[in-house]
Design a protein around this motif. Sequence first.
Motif, PDB file in Angstrom:
ATOM      1  N   ILE A  99       0.817  -1.216   0.000  1.00 37.18           N
ATOM      2  CA  ILE A  99       0.000   0.000   0.000  1.00 37.18           C
ATOM      3  C   ILE A  99       0.852   1.269   0.000  1.00 37.18           C
ATOM      4  N   PRO A 100       1.900   1.379   0.854  1.00 37.41           N
ATOM      5  CA  PRO A 100       2.732   2.590   0.806  1.00 37.41           C
ATOM      6  C   PRO A 100       3.376   2.830  -0.562  1.00 37.41           C
ATOM      7  N   PHE A 101       3.803   1.756  -1.244  1.00 34.25           N
ATOM      8  CA  PHE A 101       4.402   1.949  -2.563  1.00 34.25           C
ATOM      9  C   PHE A 101       3.351   2.417  -3.574  1.00 34.25           C
ATOM     10  N   ILE A 102       2.163   1.828  -3.519  1.00 36.24           N
ATOM     11  CA  ILE A 102       1.103   2.269  -4.424  1.00 36.24           C
ATOM     12  C   ILE A 102       0.841   3.761  -4.236  1.00 36.24           C
ATOM     13  N   LYS A 103       0.786   4.193  -2.989  1.00 32.38           N
ATOM     14  CA  LYS A 103       0.493   5.596  -2.695  1.00 32.38           C
ATOM     15  C   LYS A 103       1.590   6.540  -3.192  1.00 32.38           C
ATOM     16  N   GLN A 104       2.820   6.028  -3.340  1.00 31.32           N
ATOM     17  CA  GLN A 104       3.934   6.867  -3.778  1.00 31.32           C
ATOM     18  C   GLN A 104       4.094   6.911  -5.292  1.00 31.32           C
ATOM     19  N   ALA A 105       3.260   6.203  -6.033  1.00 33.21           N
ATOM     20  CA  ALA A 105       3.354   6.235  -7.496  1.00 33.21           C
ATOM     21  C   ALA A 105       3.093   7.639  -8.013  1.00 33.21           C
ATOM     22  N   SER A 106       3.677   7.968  -9.158  1.00 38.20           N
ATOM     23  CA  SER A 106       3.452   9.283  -9.757  1.00 38.20           C
ATOM     24  C   SER A 106       1.999   9.455 -10.151  1.00 38.20           C
ATOM     25  N   SER A 107       1.386   8.364 -10.633  1.00 41.00           N
ATOM     26  CA  SER A 107      -0.010   8.406 -11.037  1.00 41.00           C
ATOM     27  C   SER A 107      -0.651   7.053 -10.746  1.00 41.00           C
ATOM     28  N   ILE A 108      -1.906   7.079 -10.313  1.00 32.92           N
ATOM     29  CA  ILE A 108      -2.636   5.849 -10.009  1.00 32.92           C
ATOM     30  C   ILE A 108      -3.880   5.805 -10.887  1.00 32.92           C
ATOM     31  N   ILE A 109      -4.037   4.709 -11.607  1.00 34.41           N
ATOM     32  CA  ILE A 109      -5.209   4.512 -12.451  1.00 34.41           C
ATOM     33  C   ILE A 109      -6.101   3.479 -11.771  1.00 34.41           C
ATOM     34  N   ASN A 145     -10.519   2.901 -27.679  1.00 35.47           N
ATOM     35  CA  ASN A 145     -10.596   4.136 -26.894  1.00 35.47           C
ATOM     36  C   ASN A 145      -9.592   4.154 -25.739  1.00 35.47           C
ATOM     37  N   LEU A 146      -8.976   2.985 -25.467  1.00 38.14           N
ATOM     38  CA  LEU A 146      -8.082   2.869 -24.315  1.00 38.14           C
ATOM     39  C   LEU A 146      -6.826   3.720 -24.487  1.00 38.14           C
ATOM     40  N   LYS A 147      -6.265   3.716 -25.692  1.00 37.88           N
ATOM     41  CA  LYS A 147      -4.999   4.400 -25.944  1.00 37.88           C
ATOM     42  C   LYS A 147      -5.091   5.882 -25.603  1.00 37.88           C
ATOM     43  N   ASN A 148      -6.144   6.544 -26.054  1.00 37.58           N
ATOM     44  CA  ASN A 148      -6.280   7.980 -25.810  1.00 37.58           C
ATOM     45  C   ASN A 148      -6.369   8.290 -24.321  1.00 37.58           C
ATOM     46  N   LYS A 149      -7.065   7.425 -23.571  1.00 32.35           N
ATOM     47  CA  LYS A 149      -7.205   7.649 -22.132  1.00 32.35           C
ATOM     48  C   LYS A 149      -5.852   7.521 -21.424  1.00 32.35           C
ATOM     49  N   PHE A 150      -5.070   6.506 -21.806  1.00 31.76           N
ATOM     50  CA  PHE A 150      -3.759   6.340 -21.182  1.00 31.76           C
ATOM     51  C   PHE A 150      -2.782   7.438 -21.600  1.00 31.76           C
ATOM     52  N   GLU A 151      -2.893   7.871 -22.831  1.00 34.26           N
ATOM     53  CA  GLU A 151      -1.981   8.920 -23.289  1.00 34.26           C
ATOM     54  C   GLU A 151      -2.214  10.227 -22.540  1.00 34.26           C
TER      55      GLU A 151
END
Length: 379
Positions: free
Chosen positions: A129-139, A367-373
């Motif tokens: 959990i602490p590592f997940i919280k430190q990610a630059s971005s969470i999807i 449609n996935l590519k545009n959302k991730f980009e």
Amino acid sequence: MNKKKILIVTRNLPPLIGGMERLNWHIADELGHENEILLLSHKDAQNTAPQNCNFYGVRLNPLPLFLITAFIKTFLICVVKKPDILFAGSGLTAPITVFWAKIFRKKSIVYIHGLDINNDSILYRLIWIPFIKQASSIICNSTPTQQLTLNQGVPSNKITIIHPGVNYPAQTRNFALISELTQKYQLENKKILLSIGRLTDRKGLLEFVSFSLPAIISRIPNTVLIIIGDTANNALNKKLQKKEDIILAAEKNNIRDHLIFTGSVHEDNLSSFYYLADAHVFPAKYIPNDPEGFGMVAIEAAAHGKPTVAFAVGGIIDAIKHQESGYLIEKQDYQNMTQIVVQILEDKSLISDKQCMQYAEQFAWYNLKNKFEKVIVNL
């Protein structure tokens, strides 16, 4: 968008079977059209990995060995290939990607499902959990998963919701294969319910067979339930349901002849089963510490023009539009589920094929590519 070099680290890839496996495959494939993708996963995934990726493999089992070797190989890839972004395909590999991203001063993205952020394991809560919280971005894969992430203290500006996708339009009908399956499983003049997914406790199939299916069959005697999927032996969550227990429940209610187990099936067969079905049932249970992350099978069913009847738990509420692509039932209300299923079997015009397919289109993989980009640009 400027081309990026992205290292994706995940244990969830085909030929392992499941929604997370299909999701990670498509993430790598879609991002690979505009970026250089380095894909680190288990060795068995090499032959089925997207062709536009550079693949690196480690052993799938045992899990500790996978994590250790993936940790070491991620370091080596970072040294040699110098990726711009490290991407964890689920919370499991978050410590690997976030740690090395910080060491090499790169950006990290973690895609999480409900159980990734709401796990009751003490070790997981102390480390993962602490590592997940430190990610630059969470999807997050759904609105409920987003709420669980916010509950952990993650700032909202770090979080994006991107739902898993679906092949759209669905495969065209293979009439020869549909005929073959109809004969093989003796489906002529049957009302067909479909259940798709690994046999875990959360999926609630045992309870459905015990509490709803007997009443459905009493009302509509030519109903059969086709069960596609096996016990999830490779799943990290070991709260499983056994085929033998489901059969025993059916025998107690004198409906054993109304169950058809196919095990895992090829994608072509799966598509044909969708076309054969009158409705898809998704009786997932409400388990606070084991939430249903999303419900891709409901979207797949809709893409084939089939409605889903499901309990309104976890991320399923994002996967079904009530009275448009299916019905959302109050959790564990088996009586209401029974009633709705019977109504659909008796009157297919309640929800049209066109309604279902129109709803499914918004989840198309393209449609996935545009959302991730958008996420990548905002890192």
